[in-house]
Design an enzyme around this catalytic site. Sequence first.
Site, PDB file in Angstrom:
ATOM      1  N   ASP A   1       5.389  -5.748  -2.118  1.00 49.32           N
ATOM      2  CA  ASP A   1       3.928  -5.584  -2.129  1.00 49.32           C
ATOM      3  C   ASP A   1       3.272  -6.940  -1.935  1.00 49.32           C
ATOM      4  O   ASP A   1       3.829  -7.977  -2.331  1.00 49.32           O
ATOM      5  CB  ASP A   1       3.463  -4.986  -3.461  1.00 49.32           C
ATOM      6  CG  ASP A   1       3.944  -3.550  -3.644  1.00 49.32           C
ATOM      7  OD1 ASP A   1       3.965  -2.806  -2.658  1.00 49.32           O
ATOM      8  OD2 ASP A   1       4.296  -3.191  -4.781  1.00 49.32           O
TER       9      ASP A   1
ATOM     10  N   ASP B   1       1.567   1.836   1.537  1.00 50.12           N
ATOM     11  CA  ASP B   1       0.683   2.464   0.547  1.00 50.12           C
ATOM     12  C   ASP B   1      -0.671   2.802   1.174  1.00 50.12           C
ATOM     13  O   ASP B   1      -1.253   3.852   0.882  1.00 50.12           O
ATOM     14  CB  ASP B   1       0.465   1.526  -0.649  1.00 50.12           C
ATOM     15  CG  ASP B   1       1.752   1.237  -1.399  1.00 50.12           C
ATOM     16  OD1 ASP B   1       2.643   2.114  -1.411  1.00 50.12           O
ATOM     17  OD2 ASP B   1       1.865   0.144  -1.978  1.00 50.12           O
TER      18      ASP B   1
END
Length: 216
Positions: free
Chosen positions: A151, A186
């Site tokens: 991430d 995401d």
Amino acid sequence: MNQKYTYLQIYTLVCILVLLDQSLKIWVKLHMFYREKIVFIENWFEFIFTENIGMAMGMKYGGDFGKVNLTCSRFILIIISIVMIQYLIRNYANKKIIIVMAFYLAGSIGNFIDNLLYAAVFSESIPHSYQIASILPKIQYSQLFFGKVVDMFYIPAIESMTIPEWFPFLANTKIPLFHYIFNLADTYITTGVVLLFVHTDILVRTVYKIMLKLRR
């Protein structure tokens, strides 16, 4: 709507989205140390390299068994998404709904690749160190199915909201909104969900047509 042309369009879109997601993750993994920050727009947009060892928003369960189960579950969702896209195209569903499924599929594939391969392909990014990971090391940090999801996106502007001074009892109180770090995959999934709500009328009509076909 030409079916072969639509297949080509949708799966080309999926491949491009996955390629963008993986390219960015690989760059971050090989060029940033864990928790390193790059500020692009002060208080608005930053890169912070972190890794998610579990589900969305850092959730995890079940130890090693849970990790394998999570990876396998993501694979099953990918298969279901592909089957749904195939079915929608064959039945000439509205293209907007097919694109929604394409975004969801691309996001699922992006994070699945991390879970499946990254532990066996990269060395570990160690917290509280300035060590940069390497690719295809002699010693991997784990094995297949145990990879961590990379991430990097962080938006401080939406981390919290301060209640105005004129509001009774709660004046100047900070309310947490969204403090999580996320990745391109995401955003694909989120985009798919948002588009689904935006085009709820099309979704309802599509489901209705499918139900009529199944009843015949």
